[in-house]
Write a protein that holds these residues in place. Structure first.
Motif, PDB file in Angstrom:
ATOM      1  N   MET A   9       4.346  62.754  11.986  1.00  0.00           N
ATOM      2  CA  MET A   9       5.500  62.491  11.140  1.00  0.00           C
ATOM      3  C   MET A   9       5.516  61.022  10.760  1.00  0.00           C
ATOM      4  SD  MET A   9       9.496  62.830  12.255  1.00  0.00           S
ATOM      5  CE  MET A   9      10.770  61.908  11.432  1.00  0.00           C
ATOM      6  N   ARG A  10       5.520  60.773   9.449  1.00  0.00           N
ATOM      7  CA  ARG A  10       5.622  59.409   8.967  1.00  0.00           C
ATOM      8  C   ARG A  10       7.081  58.962   9.020  1.00  0.00           C
ATOM      9  NH1 ARG A  10       1.652  61.935   5.832  1.00  0.00           N
ATOM     10  NH2 ARG A  10       3.215  62.724   4.382  1.00  0.00           N
ATOM     11  N   LEU A  11       7.304  57.695   9.353  1.00  0.00           N
ATOM     12  CA  LEU A  11       8.654  57.221   9.633  1.00  0.00           C
ATOM     13  C   LEU A  11       9.187  56.237   8.601  1.00  0.00           C
ATOM     14  CD1 LEU A  11       8.175  56.619  13.473  1.00  0.00           C
ATOM     15  CD2 LEU A  11       9.212  58.609  12.375  1.00  0.00           C
ATOM     16  N   GLU A  12       8.471  56.063   7.477  1.00  0.00           N
ATOM     17  CA  GLU A  12       8.890  55.069   6.504  1.00  0.00           C
ATOM     18  C   GLU A  12      10.311  55.296   6.006  1.00  0.00           C
ATOM     19  OE1 GLU A  12       6.148  56.846   6.375  1.00  0.00           O
ATOM     20  OE2 GLU A  12       4.394  55.620   5.864  1.00  0.00           O
ATOM     21  N   PHE A  13      10.732  56.563   5.923  1.00  0.00           N
ATOM     22  CA  PHE A  13      12.060  56.845   5.385  1.00  0.00           C
ATOM     23  C   PHE A  13      13.180  56.316   6.281  1.00  0.00           C
ATOM     24  CE2 PHE A  13      11.654  60.175   8.418  1.00  0.00           C
ATOM     25  CZ  PHE A  13      12.935  60.654   8.714  1.00  0.00           C
ATOM     26  N   LEU A  14      12.844  55.938   7.521  1.00  0.00           N
ATOM     27  CA  LEU A  14      13.852  55.414   8.444  1.00  0.00           C
ATOM     28  C   LEU A  14      14.065  53.900   8.313  1.00  0.00           C
ATOM     29  CD1 LEU A  14      12.979  57.307  11.761  1.00  0.00           C
ATOM     30  CD2 LEU A  14      14.808  57.832  10.138  1.00  0.00           C
ATOM     31  N   THR A  15      13.173  53.216   7.620  1.00  0.00           N
ATOM     32  CA  THR A  15      13.236  51.745   7.616  1.00  0.00           C
ATOM     33  C   THR A  15      14.567  51.171   7.118  1.00  0.00           C
ATOM     34  OG1 THR A  15      12.039  51.732   5.495  1.00  0.00           O
ATOM     35  CG2 THR A  15      10.748  51.419   7.497  1.00  0.00           C
ATOM     36  N   PRO A  16      15.300  51.814   6.178  1.00  0.00           N
ATOM     37  CA  PRO A  16      16.604  51.241   5.804  1.00  0.00           C
ATOM     38  C   PRO A  16      17.569  51.102   6.976  1.00  0.00           C
ATOM     39  CG  PRO A  16      15.932  52.862   4.177  1.00  0.00           C
ATOM     40  CD  PRO A  16      14.956  52.966   5.323  1.00  0.00           C
ATOM     41  N   LEU A  17      17.387  51.920   8.004  1.00  0.00           N
ATOM     42  CA  LEU A  17      18.271  51.850   9.165  1.00  0.00           C
ATOM     43  C   LEU A  17      18.024  50.612  10.006  1.00  0.00           C
ATOM     44  CD1 LEU A  17      18.107  55.575  10.374  1.00  0.00           C
ATOM     45  CD2 LEU A  17      19.802  54.520   8.876  1.00  0.00           C
ATOM     46  N   TYR A  18      16.855  50.010   9.849  1.00  0.00           N
ATOM     47  CA  TYR A  18      16.503  48.881  10.705  1.00  0.00           C
ATOM     48  C   TYR A  18      16.523  47.557   9.956  1.00  0.00           C
ATOM     49  CZ  TYR A  18      15.036  52.969  13.311  1.00  0.00           C
ATOM     50  OH  TYR A  18      15.023  54.187  13.945  1.00  0.00           O
ATOM     51  N   GLU A  19      17.088  47.580   8.760  1.00  0.00           N
ATOM     52  CA  GLU A  19      17.188  46.359   7.962  1.00  0.00           C
ATOM     53  C   GLU A  19      18.555  45.706   8.074  1.00  0.00           C
ATOM     54  OE1 GLU A  19      16.143  47.839   4.132  1.00  0.00           O
ATOM     55  OE2 GLU A  19      13.965  47.738   4.508  1.00  0.00           O
ATOM     56  N   ARG A  20      19.432  46.264   8.903  1.00  0.00           N
ATOM     57  CA  ARG A  20      20.762  45.696   9.106  1.00  0.00           C
ATOM     58  C   ARG A  20      21.199  45.949  10.548  1.00  0.00           C
ATOM     59  NH1 ARG A  20      24.089  48.483   4.633  1.00  0.00           N
ATOM     60  NH2 ARG A  20      22.082  48.392   3.527  1.00  0.00           N
ATOM     61  N   PRO A  21      22.077  45.122  11.058  1.00  0.00           N
ATOM     62  CA  PRO A  21      22.505  45.276  12.449  1.00  0.00           C
ATOM     63  C   PRO A  21      23.484  46.427  12.623  1.00  0.00           C
ATOM     64  CG  PRO A  21      23.695  43.474  11.416  1.00  0.00           C
ATOM     65  CD  PRO A  21      22.680  43.941  10.413  1.00  0.00           C
ATOM     66  N   GLY A  22      23.664  46.839  13.872  1.00  0.00           N
ATOM     67  CA  GLY A  22      24.625  47.883  14.187  1.00  0.00           C
ATOM     68  C   GLY A  22      25.956  47.275  14.589  1.00  0.00           C
ATOM     69  N   PRO A  23      26.765  48.031  15.290  1.00  0.00           N
ATOM     70  CA  PRO A  23      26.501  49.371  15.828  1.00  0.00           C
ATOM     71  C   PRO A  23      26.508  50.444  14.742  1.00  0.00           C
ATOM     72  CG  PRO A  23      28.735  48.711  16.334  1.00  0.00           C
ATOM     73  CD  PRO A  23      28.086  47.517  15.710  1.00  0.00           C
TER      74      PRO A  23
END
Length: 372
Positions: free
Chosen positions: A1-15
């Protein structure tokens, strides 16, 4: 499974608010029901400490429309009052509602529910050409068509020399059309990265196309007797054949990758401490996750950057994290895998305990740069 589609989630802080919902209600889907579910989600988020703006953004996303074709559920990821990712789910979640509020988005369920679905190129073949359809986790789309020669296309039964010559020309036309279709299929597969090719149509035509596809694609080609190019030829039996081919592909690929894992212990890592170290060094090539495993929910400590990952809070601070937060091991490792270009594979739960990574987490490792 390629994970590129998740990268927007890691471009900003949480929570992060992470919501996974079963929305496969059939005829019972109504605006009132969607609103009731959205209110329950917002109530659960508030109880877990989510801010009002983020809860409102999730509410708006869940009540905005009635869903997408083929959708069995929804996954919504939001932070800072904004929905960042809202993928449809092709499989129903195990629980009607799963809501978390944590430092990292809870993306591990997507290995089961959405993105692992193989991309499938369905080719509807007849003697005059073909129609191509691309089926992805987000639905089906037209992928073009092939218009071959239309004359001559019919053989005769006469033994006369001229008729035999005509039959030869007919066969040449069929072969030429099959070659053009095979070339179009090959081009589409390269363009869209299709994992599977399903050939539908009459046996002679689909076999002719099958034989002309490149050798490298042959293991990924499936023929079906259901469906065809003629109007009205589509059927539920074709859909069932496509789904069966997808599931067989997933099982086959999982077994192949696990065989690689078992055959090269010197190039693998198991257990959370070893995986955390490999993630910090950007050495994970493919991450294996069995969500039922005990290690998937083990606590690690994370900072704002993917490299700020440690087993202890003090170690995370040493790595530069100002105020480390606890996180699930599977979600922290998936963040690292996504930003470093690694892939992930969901290990089937039916695998015996000694055949899957210990504790449910493992990885194939990249070779160190000095060893290349």
């Amino acid at each position: 499974m390629r994970l590129e589609f998740l990268t927007p989630l890691y471009e900003r802080p949480g929570p992060w608010a992470s919501v996974h919902l079963d929305t496969d209600w059939g005829d019972r889907d109504t605006p009132a029901r969607r609103e009731l579910q959205a209110r329950e989600v917002c109530r659960a988020l508030a109880e877990k400490g989510a801010d009002q703006q983020t809860g409102h953004a999730v509410y708006e996303a869940l009540t905005a429309f009635g869903g997408r074709p083929g959708e069995a559920g929804r996954a919504v990821y939001a932070t800072g009052g904004e929905v960042v990712l809202d993928p449809p789910l092709t499989h129903r979640p195990a629980a009607p509602m799963d809501v978390t509020w944590a430092a990292l988005p809870h993306v591990a369920p997507l290995l089961d529910l959405a993105a692992q679905e193989p991309v499938c190129l369905v080719v509807y073949v007849d003697r005059t050409g073909a129609d191509l359809e691309l089926r992805t986790p987000l639905g089906a789309a037209d992928a073009g068509s092939v218009v071959g020669k239309h004359w001559p296309l019919h053989r005769t039964a006469s033994a006369d020399w001229s008729e035999r010559h005509h039959r030869q020309r007919v066969e040449n036309t069929w072969e030429q059309n099959a070659q053009e279709i095979a070339e179009a299929v090959t081009g589409n597969q390269e363009e869209y990265g299709a994992d599977l090719i399903v050939l539908a149509g009459d046996p002679y035509e689909r076999r002719a196309v099958h034989e002309r596809l490149p050798a490298a694609l042959q293991p990924y080609v499936v023929e079906t007797e259901h469906g065809g190019r003629a109007e009205g030829a589509g059927s539920r039996l074709l859909d069932a054949d496509v789904e069966r081919a997808r599931q067989e592909h997933l099982s086959r690929r999982a077994e192949e990758e696990l065989d690689r894992f078992r055959a090269a212990p010197e190039a693998t890592a198991e257990g959370v401490p070893a995986l955390v170290e490999a993630a910090r060094e950007h050495r994970i090539e493919e991450l294996f996750i069995r969500p039922e495993g005990a290690d998937a929910q083990r606590r690690v400590w994370v900072g704002e950057a993917p490299d700020q990952l440690a087993m202890r809070r003090t170690d995370a601070r040493y790595l530069g994290a100002r105020d480390p937060d606890p996180a699930r091991a599977d979600d922290a490792l998936l963040r690292s895998a996504a930003v470093t270009g690694a892939e992930a594979l969901r290990v089937p739960a039916r695998e015996p305990a000694d055949a899957s990574p210990a504790g449910g987490l493992g990885a194939l490792l990249r070779r160190p740069a000095h060893a290349a």
